[in-house]
Design a protein around this motif. Structure first.
Motif, PDB file in Angstrom:
ATOM      1  N   LEU A  89      36.360  15.583  42.682  1.00 55.81           N
ATOM      2  CA  LEU A  89      37.393  14.560  42.586  1.00 55.81           C
ATOM      3  C   LEU A  89      36.784  13.172  42.409  1.00 55.81           C
ATOM      4  CD1 LEU A  89      39.682  15.760  45.515  1.00 55.81           C
ATOM      5  CD2 LEU A  89      40.389  15.646  43.120  1.00 55.81           C
ATOM      6  N   PRO A  90      37.509  12.282  41.721  1.00 60.28           N
ATOM      7  CA  PRO A  90      37.065  10.888  41.627  1.00 60.28           C
ATOM      8  C   PRO A  90      37.369  10.147  42.925  1.00 60.28           C
ATOM      9  CG  PRO A  90      39.159  11.142  40.526  1.00 60.28           C
ATOM     10  CD  PRO A  90      38.746  12.531  40.963  1.00 60.28           C
ATOM     11  N   ARG A  91      37.068   8.866  42.949  1.00 58.91           N
ATOM     12  CA  ARG A  91      37.261   8.060  44.159  1.00 58.91           C
ATOM     13  C   ARG A  91      38.728   7.654  44.302  1.00 58.91           C
ATOM     14  NH1 ARG A  91      31.775   4.723  42.962  1.00 58.91           N
ATOM     15  NH2 ARG A  91      32.211   5.609  40.931  1.00 58.91           N
ATOM     16  N   THR A  92      39.520   8.565  44.813  1.00 58.71           N
ATOM     17  CA  THR A  92      40.946   8.353  45.012  1.00 58.71           C
ATOM     18  C   THR A  92      41.320   8.757  46.430  1.00 58.71           C
ATOM     19  OG1 THR A  92      41.449  10.582  44.240  1.00 58.71           O
ATOM     20  CG2 THR A  92      41.457   8.808  42.581  1.00 58.71           C
ATOM     21  N   ALA A  93      42.565   8.475  46.818  1.00 57.86           N
ATOM     22  CA  ALA A  93      43.028   8.858  48.151  1.00 57.86           C
ATOM     23  C   ALA A  93      42.976  10.370  48.339  1.00 57.86           C
ATOM     24  CB  ALA A  93      44.445   8.338  48.372  1.00 57.86           C
ATOM     25  N   GLU A  94      43.237  11.136  47.264  1.00 58.12           N
ATOM     26  CA  GLU A  94      43.197  12.592  47.373  1.00 58.12           C
ATOM     27  C   GLU A  94      41.819  13.093  47.804  1.00 58.12           C
ATOM     28  OE1 GLU A  94      46.559  11.647  44.568  1.00 58.12           O
ATOM     29  OE2 GLU A  94      44.476  10.976  44.793  1.00 58.12           O
ATOM     30  N   LEU A  95      40.775  12.414  47.369  1.00 61.72           N
ATOM     31  CA  LEU A  95      39.423  12.784  47.789  1.00 61.72           C
ATOM     32  C   LEU A  95      39.286  12.655  49.298  1.00 61.72           C
ATOM     33  CD1 LEU A  95      36.393  13.419  47.401  1.00 61.72           C
ATOM     34  CD2 LEU A  95      36.046  10.984  46.955  1.00 61.72           C
ATOM     35  N   LEU A  96      39.717  11.528  49.847  1.00 59.63           N
ATOM     36  CA  LEU A  96      39.554  11.306  51.279  1.00 59.63           C
ATOM     37  C   LEU A  96      40.444  12.252  52.091  1.00 59.63           C
ATOM     38  CD1 LEU A  96      37.965   9.773  53.291  1.00 59.63           C
ATOM     39  CD2 LEU A  96      39.546   7.844  53.101  1.00 59.63           C
ATOM     40  N   VAL A  97      41.648  12.531  51.609  1.00 62.74           N
ATOM     41  CA  VAL A  97      42.519  13.495  52.289  1.00 62.74           C
ATOM     42  C   VAL A  97      41.873  14.882  52.292  1.00 62.74           C
ATOM     43  CG1 VAL A  97      44.735  14.697  52.158  1.00 62.74           C
ATOM     44  CG2 VAL A  97      44.646  12.217  51.836  1.00 62.74           C
ATOM     45  N   THR A  98      41.249  15.259  51.176  1.00 63.14           N
ATOM     46  CA  THR A  98      40.543  16.539  51.094  1.00 63.14           C
ATOM     47  C   THR A  98      39.427  16.616  52.126  1.00 63.14           C
ATOM     48  OG1 THR A  98      41.045  16.864  48.755  1.00 63.14           O
ATOM     49  CG2 THR A  98      39.095  17.987  49.614  1.00 63.14           C
ATOM     50  N   ILE A  99      38.623  15.569  52.204  1.00 58.65           N
ATOM     51  CA  ILE A  99      37.497  15.547  53.147  1.00 58.65           C
ATOM     52  C   ILE A  99      38.000  15.646  54.584  1.00 58.65           C
ATOM     53  CG2 ILE A  99      35.602  14.157  54.047  1.00 58.65           C
ATOM     54  CD1 ILE A  99      35.332  12.955  51.203  1.00 58.65           C
ATOM     55  N   LEU A 100      38.952  14.796  54.939  1.00 55.71           N
ATOM     56  CA  LEU A 100      39.438  14.757  56.322  1.00 55.71           C
ATOM     57  C   LEU A 100      40.174  16.041  56.692  1.00 55.71           C
ATOM     58  CD1 LEU A 100      40.709  11.061  56.447  1.00 55.71           C
ATOM     59  CD2 LEU A 100      38.654  11.972  57.538  1.00 55.71           C
ATOM     60  N   GLY A 101      40.963  16.593  55.757  1.00 56.45           N
ATOM     61  CA  GLY A 101      41.657  17.844  56.034  1.00 56.45           C
ATOM     62  C   GLY A 101      40.700  18.994  56.240  1.00 56.45           C
TER      63      GLY A 101
END
Length: 550
Positions: A89-101
């Motif tokens: 994933l690129p540097r987007t909110a979805e990336l951070l949600v993926t990591i934290l989830g």
């Protein structure tokens, strides 16, 4: 500002851990550390900027809610504690949600850099055994040619692809998911080395590494509550994932994502728009900023408080430019995927900065210089940089996943980098062990020659290698990228040779200079001198073959 002490590595690890982490070292969860425990006061966790200049902001509470839902999405796909989840994933909110989830479930996040092709992705997914890979529409096609690709969750999934759609699944998932608590030695990241000297190797990062990441953010980056922080590094690589995601968020500090390719214009715009005061990045990016000239740099003069550099040694010319043009100190930091950052000129600790040195050992680590018999060397003698693991309580690397680790010799971890201890206790980088040049009986570090070359106004980048030579063992050869308005010529090559000869010493100047349009680098931007060296050897062998045929 705290004073730096050479004995800083002897501080109490348990005390540092208790201060840095909620709970205790037998009951940790990375999502809790990097999100939940900062979610009560409405603090911003993530500033997202897209390439069109649109901004979106997410609080820790926003991310906590999304992470819980996404953890349930993953759980429905059979993901549990210890399982691998890959993110392309690129540097987007979805990336951070993926990591934290992923972390919330006690699972292990595996980054995939978006510039990777199918073969690089396949190697990493096969090695990790990932159960799920999360991607977006722009990167989805790379997975078509990946043999044995796991279940795919895609942002804006195509209707006929068979993929799960990220937001559809997220919105339908239950909103509650208790975090899974693990011991400090349980992995939360699966990283791959950058492949600077060979094939990428996998390694697990344990939860206790968060303590070390926080120490770097405080002592070297000097991240303060009032700072606006931006790390230019992509979270597809260690420096970005360790210090643009885990480090700042675990301290309850907001981080910044720019979803777009690096450019001088966009970098300056983001700095100005968000009032960035604390910037981290690589020398490659900084050299591009310098090459763009004062028209770009003038508007942000006075904005930045401190700048940090990592990934490869920082050339003295870059240090001078930041001081003179932006009135800001830029400090060199050294580390590896296996170690995190362990040798730094610290912004947050008071010590003299030795020009050209990588710095001093990060608190919690004892860094030494060894000879080939693993004897510790005094100042002034080049040797291998090593970590004394018995006296480095924050050193977390335990070896490569599923592979032998030749870098462990006795109590030392051998980095493979050649360095030299200075009289003041700082350590100067010479080069990768394979990169050091032996010419006419002298040892020449390529970094010194490269630094001298880029001080010339015509040069943007340079790479220096040792070319096999029957008389001198090796001769110094430079590959040079010129700036706009400068043309390659024999006259310019001679000018550069004399420039280096005057700046360094007679035996270190490049006897051969080849002008090129670009230099070989890893996807994370590290110079790959070994590729240039191998190309030279292949040319020589081909020439010998032609001579023999004649």
């Amino acid at each position: 500002m705290r004073e730096y002490s050479v004995a800083a590595s002897s501080f109490n690890y348990q005390q540092a851990a208790d201060e840095a982490l909620a709970g205790n070292l037998e009951a940790l969860n990375a999502c809790v550390e990097c999100c939940d425990r900062h979610a009560q006061d409405g603090r911003i966790a993530l500033n997202c900027e897209d390439r069109d200049g649109n901004s979106t902001h997410y609080s820790f509470a926003d991310l906590q809610a999304r992470a819980a839902r996404f953890a349930n999405v993953l759980k429905a796909q059979g993901v549990g504690p210890g399982d691998r989840v890959a993110g392309l994933l690129p540097r987007t909110a979805e990336l951070l949600v993926t990591i934290l989830g992923t972390w919330r479930l006690g699972a292990v996040y595996q980054p995939l850099f978006t510039a990777f092709g199918p073969k690089a992705i396949e190697h990493r997914l096969e090695s990790s055994g990932a159960k799920v890979v999360i991607t977006d529409r722009n990167n989805r096609s790379k997975l078509d040619d990946v043999e044995g690709c796991p279940r795919i969750i895609s942002v804006l999934a195509q209707a006929d692809s068979g993929d799960l759609d990220f937001h559809t699944e997220l919105n339908a998932a239950a909103s509650e998911c208790e975090p899974v608590l693990l011991s400090a030695d349980a992995p939360f990241l699966l990283m791959f080395t950058s492949g600077t000297t060979g094939p990428a190797k996998p390694l697990e990062v344990p939860l206790r590494a968060i303590v070390a990441f926080q120490g770097y953010m405080r002592d070297a980056i000097d991240l303060r509550p009032e700072d606006a922080f931006w790390n230019l590094a992509d979270p597809g690589w260690a420096y970005g994932l360790y210090y643009a995601v885990t480090g700042p968020l675990s301290l309850g500090h907001a981080t910044t994502f720019f979803d777009g390719p690096f450019s001088v214009e966009s970098t300056y715009k983001v700095i100005k728009k968000y009032g960035i005061t604390n910037l981290a990045g690589s020398p490659t990016a900084y050299r591009m900023l310098i090459a763009a000239g004062e028209d770009f740099s003038a508007p942000i003069k006075g904005c930045l408080r401190v700048v940090s550099s990592a990934g490869e040694p920082l050339n003295p010319e870059v240090i001078r430019w930041f001081a003179e043009q932006l009135n800001v100190p830029i400090h060199d930091h050294y580390g590896q995927t296996e170690l995190g950052m362990v040798l730094c000129n610290h912004h947050g600790l008071a010590h003299k900065v030795h020009m050209g040195a990588a710095g001093f050992a990060v608190p919690g680590h004892r860094i030494v210089v060894l000879d080939e018999q693993q004897r510790e060397l005094p100042a002034g003698q080049p040797g291998i940089l090593a970590v004394d693991r018995e006296q480095s309580p924050l050193c977390w690397f335990a070896g490569y996943h599923g592979l032998p680790t030749k870098a462990f010799v006795g109590k030392y971890y051998l980095s493979g980098d050649t360095v030299e201890l200075n009289d003041d206790g700082s350590i100067s980088f010479v080069g990768r062990s394979d990169d050091v040049i032996t010419t006419s009986g002298y040892r020449v570090g390529p970094f010194d020659v490269e630094s001298a070359l880029i001080e010339h106004p015509s040069v943007v980048e340079a790479a220096v290698i040792g070319k096999p030579d029957p008389e001198r063992t090796e001769l110094v050869k430079a590959f040079v990228v010129l700036g706009n308005g400068h043309s390659a010529s024999p006259e310019l090559a001679e000018t550069l040779r004399q420039h280096v000869r005057q700046r360094l010493y007679a035996h270190a100047y490049p006897r051969e200079i080849e002008f090129v349009s670009e230099l070989p680098k890893t996807p994370s931007g590290k110079l790959q001198r070994f590729i240039l060296r191998n190309q030279e050897i292949a040319k020589q062998q081909a020439a010998l073959g032609q001579t023999a045929s004649a």
